[in-house]
Design a protein around this motif. Structure first.
Motif, PDB file in Angstrom:
ATOM      1  N   PRO A  17       0.677  -1.206   0.155  1.00  0.00           N
ATOM      2  CA  PRO A  17       0.036   0.081  -0.185  1.00  0.00           C
ATOM      3  C   PRO A  17       0.784   1.443  -0.020  1.00  0.00           C
ATOM      4  N   VAL A  18       2.051   1.156   0.782  1.00  0.00           N
ATOM      5  CA  VAL A  18       2.925   2.308   0.910  1.00  0.00           C
ATOM      6  C   VAL A  18       3.628   2.685  -0.435  1.00  0.00           C
ATOM      7  N   ARG A  19       3.851   1.597  -1.408  1.00  0.00           N
ATOM      8  CA  ARG A  19       4.550   1.558  -2.531  1.00  0.00           C
ATOM      9  C   ARG A  19       3.393   2.124  -3.677  1.00  0.00           C
ATOM     10  N   ALA A  20       2.216   1.721  -3.468  1.00  0.00           N
ATOM     11  CA  ALA A  20       1.191   2.157  -4.364  1.00  0.00           C
ATOM     12  C   ALA A  20       1.082   3.683  -4.223  1.00  0.00           C
ATOM     13  N   GLY A  21       0.953   4.166  -3.005  1.00  0.00           N
ATOM     14  CA  GLY A  21       0.743   5.665  -2.589  1.00  0.00           C
ATOM     15  C   GLY A  21       1.924   6.255  -3.158  1.00  0.00           C
ATOM     16  N   LEU A  22       2.951   5.764  -3.050  1.00  0.00           N
ATOM     17  CA  LEU A  22       4.346   6.579  -3.392  1.00  0.00           C
ATOM     18  C   LEU A  22       4.400   6.421  -5.073  1.00  0.00           C
ATOM     19  N   VAL A  23       4.070   5.535  -5.650  1.00  0.00           N
ATOM     20  CA  VAL A  23       3.869   5.650  -6.921  1.00  0.00           C
ATOM     21  C   VAL A  23       2.786   6.636  -7.519  1.00  0.00           C
ATOM     22  N   PHE A  24       1.560   6.816  -6.949  1.00  0.00           N
ATOM     23  CA  PHE A  24       0.671   7.503  -7.113  1.00  0.00           C
ATOM     24  C   PHE A  24       1.190   9.112  -6.898  1.00  0.00           C
ATOM     25  N   VAL A  25       1.665   9.331  -5.904  1.00  0.00           N
ATOM     26  CA  VAL A  25       2.226  10.832  -5.729  1.00  0.00           C
ATOM     27  C   VAL A  25       3.485  11.087  -6.659  1.00  0.00           C
ATOM     28  N   ASP A  26       4.318  10.058  -7.109  1.00  0.00           N
ATOM     29  CA  ASP A  26       5.061  10.421  -8.107  1.00  0.00           C
ATOM     30  C   ASP A  26       4.618  10.652  -9.434  1.00  0.00           C
ATOM     31  N   GLY A  27       3.538  10.011  -9.455  1.00  0.00           N
ATOM     32  CA  GLY A  27       2.998  10.483 -11.138  1.00  0.00           C
ATOM     33  C   GLY A  27       2.512  11.614 -10.996  1.00  0.00           C
ATOM     34  N   ILE A  28       2.013  12.288  -9.793  1.00  0.00           N
ATOM     35  CA  ILE A  28       1.568  13.877  -9.853  1.00  0.00           C
ATOM     36  C   ILE A  28       2.752  14.654  -9.962  1.00  0.00           C
ATOM     37  N   ILE A  29       3.905  14.343  -9.116  1.00  0.00           N
ATOM     38  CA  ILE A  29       4.945  15.044  -9.266  1.00  0.00           C
ATOM     39  C   ILE A  29       5.727  15.153 -10.397  1.00  0.00           C
ATOM     40  N   ASP A  30       5.838  13.944 -10.949  1.00  0.00           N
ATOM     41  CA  ASP A  30       6.314  13.974 -12.525  1.00  0.00           C
ATOM     42  C   ASP A  30       5.793  15.011 -13.414  1.00  0.00           C
ATOM     43  N   ALA A  31       4.361  15.254 -13.109  1.00  0.00           N
ATOM     44  CA  ALA A  31       3.620  16.093 -13.959  1.00  0.00           C
ATOM     45  C   ALA A  31       4.206  17.606 -14.089  1.00  0.00           C
ATOM     46  N   VAL A  32       4.895  17.883 -12.652  1.00  0.00           N
ATOM     47  CA  VAL A  32       5.190  19.250 -12.269  1.00  0.00           C
ATOM     48  C   VAL A  32       6.084  19.856 -13.263  1.00  0.00           C
ATOM     49  N   PRO A  33       7.124  19.426 -13.756  1.00  0.00           N
ATOM     50  CA  PRO A  33       8.130  19.991 -14.602  1.00  0.00           C
ATOM     51  C   PRO A  33       7.538  20.227 -15.855  1.00  0.00           C
ATOM     52  N   GLY A  34       6.599  19.488 -16.329  1.00  0.00           N
ATOM     53  CA  GLY A  34       5.914  19.586 -17.760  1.00  0.00           C
ATOM     54  C   GLY A  34       5.034  20.916 -17.569  1.00  0.00           C
ATOM     55  N   ILE A  35       4.362  21.063 -16.275  1.00  0.00           N
ATOM     56  CA  ILE A  35       3.290  22.145 -16.213  1.00  0.00           C
ATOM     57  C   ILE A  35       4.238  23.389 -15.995  1.00  0.00           C
ATOM     58  N   VAL A  36       5.284  23.231 -15.112  1.00  0.00           N
ATOM     59  CA  VAL A  36       6.083  24.605 -15.051  1.00  0.00           C
ATOM     60  C   VAL A  36       6.600  24.746 -16.749  1.00  0.00           C
ATOM     61  N   VAL A  37       7.181  23.932 -17.359  1.00  0.00           N
ATOM     62  CA  VAL A  37       7.643  24.454 -18.569  1.00  0.00           C
ATOM     63  C   VAL A  37       6.617  25.006 -19.640  1.00  0.00           C
ATOM     64  N   MET A  38       5.407  24.356 -19.203  1.00  0.00           N
ATOM     65  CA  MET A  38       4.218  24.729 -20.319  1.00  0.00           C
ATOM     66  C   MET A  38       3.699  26.030 -20.135  1.00  0.00           C
ATOM     67  N   THR A  39       3.973  26.746 -18.613  1.00  0.00           N
ATOM     68  CA  THR A  39       3.293  27.714 -18.207  1.00  0.00           C
ATOM     69  C   THR A  39       4.011  28.831 -17.941  1.00  0.00           C
ATOM     70  N   HIS A  40       5.539  28.460 -18.278  1.00  0.00           N
ATOM     71  CA  HIS A  40       6.536  29.472 -17.934  1.00  0.00           C
ATOM     72  C   HIS A  40       6.580  30.565 -19.142  1.00  0.00           C
ATOM     73  N   GLY A  41       6.605  31.802 -18.321  1.00  0.00           N
ATOM     74  CA  GLY A  41       6.222  32.963 -19.289  1.00  0.00           C
ATOM     75  C   GLY A  41       7.376  33.402 -20.125  1.00  0.00           C
ATOM     76  N   THR A  42       8.559  32.944 -19.645  1.00  0.00           N
ATOM     77  CA  THR A  42       9.690  33.436 -20.661  1.00  0.00           C
ATOM     78  C   THR A  42      10.085  31.734 -21.095  1.00  0.00           C
TER      79      THR A  42
END
Length: 192
Positions: free
Chosen positions: A56-81
């Motif tokens: 259960p802990v591993r499944a939770g970590l993988v779920f959170v990792d999936g969300i965190i892995d999206a952060v750089p893409g979102i930052v790149v996508m919305t970065h103003g410069t």
């Protein structure tokens, strides 16, 4: 992993790596190793992980990792410069109408790829969890069957006290309604 990706994209490292092929390959290796440090231990057998890192802990970590892995893409996508703007301005692809729009598409691709990897990763963890639970259930059933055979093998001429003592054994405990003298326990015993 998140710190690695954000460091790569928001420091001069990325632009320098784009201009120098060996550094670019080193950047890919860096990203691959950083991801492997998380993925490989989680997908391996439990012996390679600390005791608290259950399925259960591993499944939770993988779920959170999936969300965190999206952060750089979102930052790149919305970065103003523009990220590595001078390199991309001098190497603008002919099919891209606008470099800023191209960066937004690249950020969207990063999010999509991160989620396309996260979903099968999470499914693999859930399958491992189900297999482990199934194996533990089979082992428990086998142990309980063996204990039941010991109870059934008790000689018929033994006294009631000997039978109770041998049936309970070190791991067996009689149900509360058979050992307590409360009103509820007496009612349950009376219905049986």
């Amino acid at each position: 992993m998140l710190a690695t990706e954000l460091t790569i994209y928001f420091t001069p490292y990325f632009e320098t790596a784009l201009a120098d092929n060996w550094l670019h390959q080193l950047m890919y290796l860096h990203l691959l190793l950083a991801g492997s440090l998380f993925v490989l231990p989680v997908l391996t057998r439990e012996e390679a992980l600390p005791a608290w890192c259950t399925h259960p802990v591993r499944a939770g970590l993988v779920f959170v990792d999936g969300i965190i892995d999206a952060v750089p893409g979102i930052v790149v996508m919305t970065h103003g410069t523009l990220i590595a703007g001078s390199w991309y301005l001098s190497h603008s692809p002919s099919w891209a109408p606008d470099i800023q729009h191209d960066q937004q598409l690249g950020g969207g691709a990063m999010v999509s790829i991160a989620e396309l990897v996260a979903v099968p990763f999470l499914l693999a963890i859930l399958v491992q969890w189900a297999r482990t639970e199934r194996a533990e259930t089979v082992a428990l059933d086998r142990r309980l069957d063996e204990e039941l055979e010991v109870v059934r093998a008790t000689p018929a001429k033994a006294t009631a006290a000997e039978t109770t003592a041998s049936a309970e054994g070190p791991d067996l405990v009689r149900p509360w309604w058979e050992t307590e003298n409360s009103e509820v326990a007496q009612r349950i015993r009376g219905q049986r």
